[in-house]
Enzyme design. Structure first.
Site, PDB file in Angstrom:
ATOM      1  N   MET A 138      61.811 -16.798 -18.485  1.00  0.00           N
ATOM      2  CA  MET A 138      62.918 -16.921 -17.533  1.00  0.00           C
ATOM      3  C   MET A 138      62.495 -16.436 -16.155  1.00  0.00           C
ATOM      4  O   MET A 138      62.778 -17.080 -15.139  1.00  0.00           O
ATOM      5  CB  MET A 138      64.123 -16.106 -18.013  1.00  0.00           C
ATOM      6  CG  MET A 138      64.852 -16.672 -19.214  1.00  0.00           C
ATOM      7  SD  MET A 138      66.207 -15.578 -19.738  1.00  0.00           S
ATOM      8  CE  MET A 138      67.275 -15.615 -18.292  1.00  0.00           C
ATOM      9  N   GLN A 143      60.310 -18.975 -14.409  1.00  0.00           N
ATOM     10  CA  GLN A 143      61.083 -20.114 -13.927  1.00  0.00           C
ATOM     11  C   GLN A 143      61.909 -19.727 -12.700  1.00  0.00           C
ATOM     12  O   GLN A 143      62.030 -20.505 -11.751  1.00  0.00           O
ATOM     13  CB  GLN A 143      62.006 -20.643 -15.031  1.00  0.00           C
ATOM     14  CG  GLN A 143      63.042 -21.667 -14.573  1.00  0.00           C
ATOM     15  CD  GLN A 143      62.431 -22.924 -13.979  1.00  0.00           C
ATOM     16  OE1 GLN A 143      61.310 -23.302 -14.326  1.00  0.00           O
ATOM     17  NE2 GLN A 143      63.170 -23.593 -13.098  1.00  0.00           N
ATOM     18  N   GLU A 144      62.456 -18.532 -12.717  1.00  0.00           N
ATOM     19  CA  GLU A 144      63.323 -18.100 -11.625  1.00  0.00           C
ATOM     20  C   GLU A 144      62.546 -17.841 -10.332  1.00  0.00           C
ATOM     21  O   GLU A 144      62.976 -18.259  -9.247  1.00  0.00           O
ATOM     22  CB  GLU A 144      64.070 -16.818 -12.027  1.00  0.00           C
ATOM     23  CG  GLU A 144      65.136 -17.009 -13.096  1.00  0.00           C
ATOM     24  CD  GLU A 144      66.390 -17.684 -12.562  1.00  0.00           C
ATOM     25  OE1 GLU A 144      66.449 -17.989 -11.360  1.00  0.00           O
ATOM     26  OE2 GLU A 144      67.318 -17.923 -13.368  1.00  0.00           O
ATOM     27  N   SER A 145      61.411 -17.154 -10.418  1.00  0.00           N
ATOM     28  CA  SER A 145      60.763 -16.658  -9.197  1.00  0.00           C
ATOM     29  C   SER A 145      59.248 -16.751  -9.210  1.00  0.00           C
ATOM     30  O   SER A 145      58.602 -16.272  -8.265  1.00  0.00           O
ATOM     31  CB  SER A 145      61.149 -15.191  -8.996  1.00  0.00           C
ATOM     32  OG  SER A 145      60.588 -14.395 -10.032  1.00  0.00           O
ATOM     33  N   TYR A 152      65.818 -26.501 -15.838  1.00  0.00           N
ATOM     34  CA  TYR A 152      65.776 -25.056 -16.048  1.00  0.00           C
ATOM     35  C   TYR A 152      65.495 -24.730 -17.512  1.00  0.00           C
ATOM     36  O   TYR A 152      64.564 -23.979 -17.827  1.00  0.00           O
ATOM     37  CB  TYR A 152      67.110 -24.454 -15.619  1.00  0.00           C
ATOM     38  CG  TYR A 152      67.168 -22.947 -15.667  1.00  0.00           C
ATOM     39  CD1 TYR A 152      66.640 -22.178 -14.648  1.00  0.00           C
ATOM     40  CD2 TYR A 152      67.778 -22.298 -16.739  1.00  0.00           C
ATOM     41  CE1 TYR A 152      66.699 -20.786 -14.684  1.00  0.00           C
ATOM     42  CE2 TYR A 152      67.843 -20.910 -16.789  1.00  0.00           C
ATOM     43  CZ  TYR A 152      67.303 -20.165 -15.761  1.00  0.00           C
ATOM     44  OH  TYR A 152      67.350 -18.790 -15.815  1.00  0.00           O
TER      45      TYR A 152
END
Length: 378
Positions: A236, A239-241, A356
């Site tokens: 996660m 994927q986020e940052s 996502y």
């Protein structure tokens, strides 16, 4: 392979190659088969079969080797194209699935030959299967295009001890029905291994090697508080940052786990740019979302939680309502996924949610391969 079993299995394989239902299964659906008396399927009233054992014990035992086309071990939970297929087959029989991961194809085939497993989900060679005097058939009823288009192994078969056993007949009936109603295509699409471009994996690997060691301990520590899989949290975060603690989006979310200001405050995060606080807030929020969808079994619950993390629980609830109005179960991920996929061109948020979830799944599997868990002993 010998005798009548070999002839039947051979006919099944030939039929699959022509993309048509096996003749002996064409008038019996997977939904009908479990309701038929055993002697109606076998012509015998007092014969112990694998099918009878499955129904009587309320348990279907499937064995497989971990690989990108069958199953991954997501912490305490399993996921994967083959796993989901067998999970749905067990559900069609109204029995529990006992899915075991073994070291290699030889071990999987031996368990079927010894009667310790009902089915092996495998890419073992024809020669290896026939050497054990076992029978096999396509796990997708010959829908090889769905597998190849999504980067999955087309040589995925279901192996049984005897092609005449009703377990073979119900399984082939189920897979062919899944092929015809589009379920195979949907499953393969979700487990698409081309979701990340091949040349992009070099960048992913470079980023993980440079940044994962910095945050690995924090991912493990926060995951342990909520009985989560640290690799899931790490996927996660990537994927986020891309695991950059100072990341900021145009909409104002920031930090390694890209928390909104309101979510950060609700999770007790005072500094979103502090990577430890960000991971702490992301883990706490993910745990709350998993609790919110606690009526949904894994691995589906994980995909629901990710979708809600991305687009908000309210937006996901709205989609579930639309799915239910279509007469489909809103608590089955494949139905929500199908709705998002079909309507992504009309709603950019749906497309974003799809990317996502599927990218996190892909990153998770990549991280798992780098931190290989031990197979489940059987």
């Amino acid at each position: 392979m010998h005798s009548k079993s070999a002839k039947i299995a051979g006919r099944l394989r030939l039929k699959f190659k022509s993309n048509s239902l096996p003749v002996r299964l064409s008038i019996i659906t997977a939904a009908m088969l479990p309701l038929l008396p055993l002697h109606a399927l076998t012509g015998k009233k007092e014969e112990t079969t694998q099918y009878a054992h499955v129904i009587d014990s309320n348990r279907l035992t499937v064995v497989a080797v971990k690989n990108p086309s069958t199953v991954f071990n997501n912490g305490q939970n399993l996921h994967g194209f083959g796993y989901d297929l067998m999970r749905n087959y067990a559900k069609s029989l109204n029995v529990q699935l006992d899915f075991k991961v073994v070291n290699d194809n030889t071990a999987a085939l031996d368990l079927v030959a010894q009667g310790k497993a009902n089915i092996a989900l495998t890419n073992a060679t024809m020669n290896d299967i026939e050497a054990k005097k076992l029978s096999f058939f396509s796990a997708t009823c010959g829908n090889f295009n769905a597998l190849s288009e999504n980067g999955l192994d087309t040589n995925i078969n279901l192996v049984v001890n005897n092609a005449e056993d009703p377990i073979a007949q119900t399984a082939t009936g189920f897979t062919c029905q899944a092929k015809n109603d589009g379920s195979i295509d949907q499953l393969a699409s979700f487990y698409n291994h081309n979701i990340v471009e091949p040349n992009a994996w070099d960048i992913v690997e470079r980023d993980l090697k440079a940044r994962m060691p910095i945050y690995k301990a924090s991912f493990k520590q926060e995951a342990s508080k909520y009985n989560l899989d640290w690799q899931f949290l790490a996927a996660m975060g990537y994927q986020e940052s891309y695991l950059k603690s100072d990341s900021v989006s145009p909409t104002g979310v920031r930090g390694l786990m890209m928390l909104t200001n309101s979510t950060a405050k609700a999770m007790g995060v005072t500094n979103r740019n502090d990577p430890r606080q960000s991971i702490q807030g992301g883990a706490k929020y993910l745990d709350q979302l998993l609790e919110q969808y606690d009526t949904i079994p894994y691995p589906d619950r994980a995909w629901y939680a990710l979708t809600a993390y991305n687009m908000g629980p309210g937006a996901l609830s709205s989609i579930q309502n639309k799915v239910e109005k279509q007469g489909k179960n809103p608590e089955e991920w494949i139905n929500v996924y199908s709705y998002l996929q079909k309507n992504q061109n009309a709603n950019s948020k749906y497309k974003q949610a799809l990317q996502y979830v599927t990218r996190i799944r892909a990153y998770l599997e990549h991280i798992q391969q780098e931190n290989e868990p031990q197979p489940i002993e059987v």
